[in-house]
Write a protein that holds these residues in place. Structure first.
Motif, PDB file in Angstrom:
ATOM      1  N   UNK A  95       0.844  -1.189   0.000  1.00 35.57           N
ATOM      2  CA  UNK A  95       0.000   0.000   0.000  1.00 35.57           C
ATOM      3  C   UNK A  95       0.880   1.240   0.000  1.00 35.57           C
ATOM      4  N   UNK A  96       0.358   2.282  -0.597  1.00 38.86           N
ATOM      5  CA  UNK A  96       1.020   3.576  -0.496  1.00 38.86           C
ATOM      6  C   UNK A  96       0.098   4.504   0.270  1.00 38.86           C
ATOM      7  N   UNK A  97       0.720   5.352   1.057  1.00 39.91           N
ATOM      8  CA  UNK A  97      -0.015   6.300   1.878  1.00 39.91           C
ATOM      9  C   UNK A  97       0.562   7.690   1.643  1.00 39.91           C
ATOM     10  N   UNK A  98      -0.209   8.671   2.021  1.00 38.49           N
ATOM     11  CA  UNK A  98       0.279  10.033   1.910  1.00 38.49           C
ATOM     12  C   UNK A  98       1.551  10.167   2.748  1.00 38.49           C
ATOM     13  N   UNK A  99       2.563  10.807   2.179  1.00 34.56           N
ATOM     14  CA  UNK A  99       3.836  10.980   2.874  1.00 34.56           C
ATOM     15  C   UNK A  99       3.607  11.637   4.228  1.00 34.56           C
ATOM     16  N   UNK A 100       4.361  11.221   5.198  1.00 31.71           N
ATOM     17  CA  UNK A 100       4.312  11.682   6.585  1.00 31.71           C
ATOM     18  C   UNK A 100       3.177  11.054   7.391  1.00 31.71           C
ATOM     19  N   UNK A 107      -0.894   5.619  10.139  1.00 26.99           N
ATOM     20  CA  UNK A 107      -1.725   4.745   9.314  1.00 26.99           C
ATOM     21  C   UNK A 107      -1.303   3.284   9.467  1.00 26.99           C
ATOM     22  N   UNK A 108      -0.027   3.044   9.756  1.00 28.37           N
ATOM     23  CA  UNK A 108       0.426   1.663  10.013  1.00 28.37           C
ATOM     24  C   UNK A 108      -0.381   1.054  11.151  1.00 28.37           C
ATOM     25  N   UNK A 151       2.398  -4.960   9.691  1.00 30.14           N
ATOM     26  CA  UNK A 151       2.507  -3.823   8.769  1.00 30.14           C
ATOM     27  C   UNK A 151       3.870  -3.199   8.990  1.00 30.14           C
ATOM     28  N   UNK A 152       4.675  -3.162   7.931  1.00 27.54           N
ATOM     29  CA  UNK A 152       6.023  -2.618   8.091  1.00 27.54           C
ATOM     30  C   UNK A 152       6.311  -1.561   7.038  1.00 27.54           C
ATOM     31  N   UNK A 153       7.102  -0.613   7.455  1.00 28.39           N
ATOM     32  CA  UNK A 153       7.536   0.448   6.542  1.00 28.39           C
ATOM     33  C   UNK A 153       8.650  -0.088   5.661  1.00 28.39           C
ATOM     34  N   UNK A 198     -10.882   4.119   5.871  1.00 26.52           N
ATOM     35  CA  UNK A 198      -9.677   4.950   5.781  1.00 26.52           C
ATOM     36  C   UNK A 198      -9.819   5.768   4.497  1.00 26.52           C
ATOM     37  N   UNK A 199      -9.754   7.087   4.575  1.00 24.74           N
ATOM     38  CA  UNK A 199      -9.961   7.922   3.384  1.00 24.74           C
ATOM     39  C   UNK A 199      -8.972   7.608   2.254  1.00 24.74           C
ATOM     40  N   UNK A 200      -9.476   7.683   1.018  1.00 20.21           N
ATOM     41  CA  UNK A 200      -8.652   7.416  -0.167  1.00 20.21           C
ATOM     42  C   UNK A 200      -7.500   8.403  -0.305  1.00 20.21           C
ATOM     43  N   UNK A 201      -7.637   9.593   0.240  1.00 18.57           N
ATOM     44  CA  UNK A 201      -6.544  10.557   0.122  1.00 18.57           C
ATOM     45  C   UNK A 201      -5.419  10.256   1.118  1.00 18.57           C
ATOM     46  N   UNK A 202      -5.646   9.336   2.046  1.00 23.37           N
ATOM     47  CA  UNK A 202      -4.601   8.883   2.972  1.00 23.37           C
ATOM     48  C   UNK A 202      -4.021   7.554   2.497  1.00 23.37           C
ATOM     49  N   UNK A 203      -4.874   6.589   2.230  1.00 20.57           N
ATOM     50  CA  UNK A 203      -4.476   5.269   1.733  1.00 20.57           C
ATOM     51  C   UNK A 203      -4.675   5.303   0.218  1.00 20.57           C
ATOM     52  N   UNK A 204      -3.620   5.668  -0.506  1.00 20.29           N
ATOM     53  CA  UNK A 204      -3.776   6.038  -1.911  1.00 20.29           C
ATOM     54  C   UNK A 204      -3.766   4.877  -2.896  1.00 20.29           C
ATOM     55  N   UNK A 205      -2.999   3.822  -2.630  1.00 15.73           N
ATOM     56  CA  UNK A 205      -3.048   2.660  -3.521  1.00 15.73           C
ATOM     57  C   UNK A 205      -2.972   1.381  -2.695  1.00 15.73           C
TER      58      UNK A 205
END
Length: 164
Positions: free
Chosen positions: A7-12, A17-18, A34-36, A63-70
């Motif tokens: 998954x990709x999340x908004x930076x920072x 989110x993890x 869940x690991x970075x 979880x909003x799509x603008x936070x959890x992007x892919x």
């Protein structure tokens, strides 16, 4: 075997989110981890359940799509050094159940460019008789290749299991 979802999340937002992802998925899979990664905004979720099922849970998570992007379930993973390694892996997983594919490559830390990867996969799919397109358009299936250094994970299948 450990199944993975990338998954990709908004930076920072990686740390917060993890924990949210872990807490949400814990109800469905007590072995969730869940690991970075070394790449900012990229997380790997390790589960014992089917990665497509976990991806579907995340797509429908609160979880909003603008936070959890892919969200990409990994159905095959390996190491690569050439574009042919990636194309061969895709060829092994293409299904006649699909008519059209959307293609997306994200090769982070790689000498192979995303556009080169997408061109090669689209060329393969067209040679095999499928309709294939870049990133957008009407398709029933998807090919998504995620790369982190020389590691790659692919998803080939119905588009309903991915968010790209």
């Amino acid at each position: 075997m450990v199944n993975k979802v990338l998954v990709t999340v908004r930076a920072s937002f990686e740390y917060g989110i993890r924990q949210d992802i872990r807490d949400y998925l814990f109800f469905f899979d007590r072995n969730v981890n869940v690991r970075a990664t070394e790449f900012r905004g990229v997380l790997i979720i390790e589960v014992s359940k089917d990665p497509k099922h976990v991806a579907q849970l995340l797509i429908n998570a609160p979880i909003p799509e603008n936070i959890l992007t892919s969200i990409v379930p990994i159905i095959y993973e390996g190491n690569y050094s050439t574009i042919n390694d990636l194309v061969s892996s895709v060829r092994d997983h293409v299904s006649g159940d699909c008519r059209a594919y959307i293609v997306k490559c994200r090769l982070r830390g790689s000498s192979i460019g995303n556009d080169n990867c997408e061109n090669a996969v689209i060329g393969l799919l067209r040679v095999l008789g499928f309709r294939a397109m870049y990133r957008g358009g009407a398709s029933d299936c998807a090919v998504v290749i995620e790369g982190l250094g020389n590691w790659f994970g692919i998803y080939v299948g119905p588009r309903s299991f991915v968010r790209v």
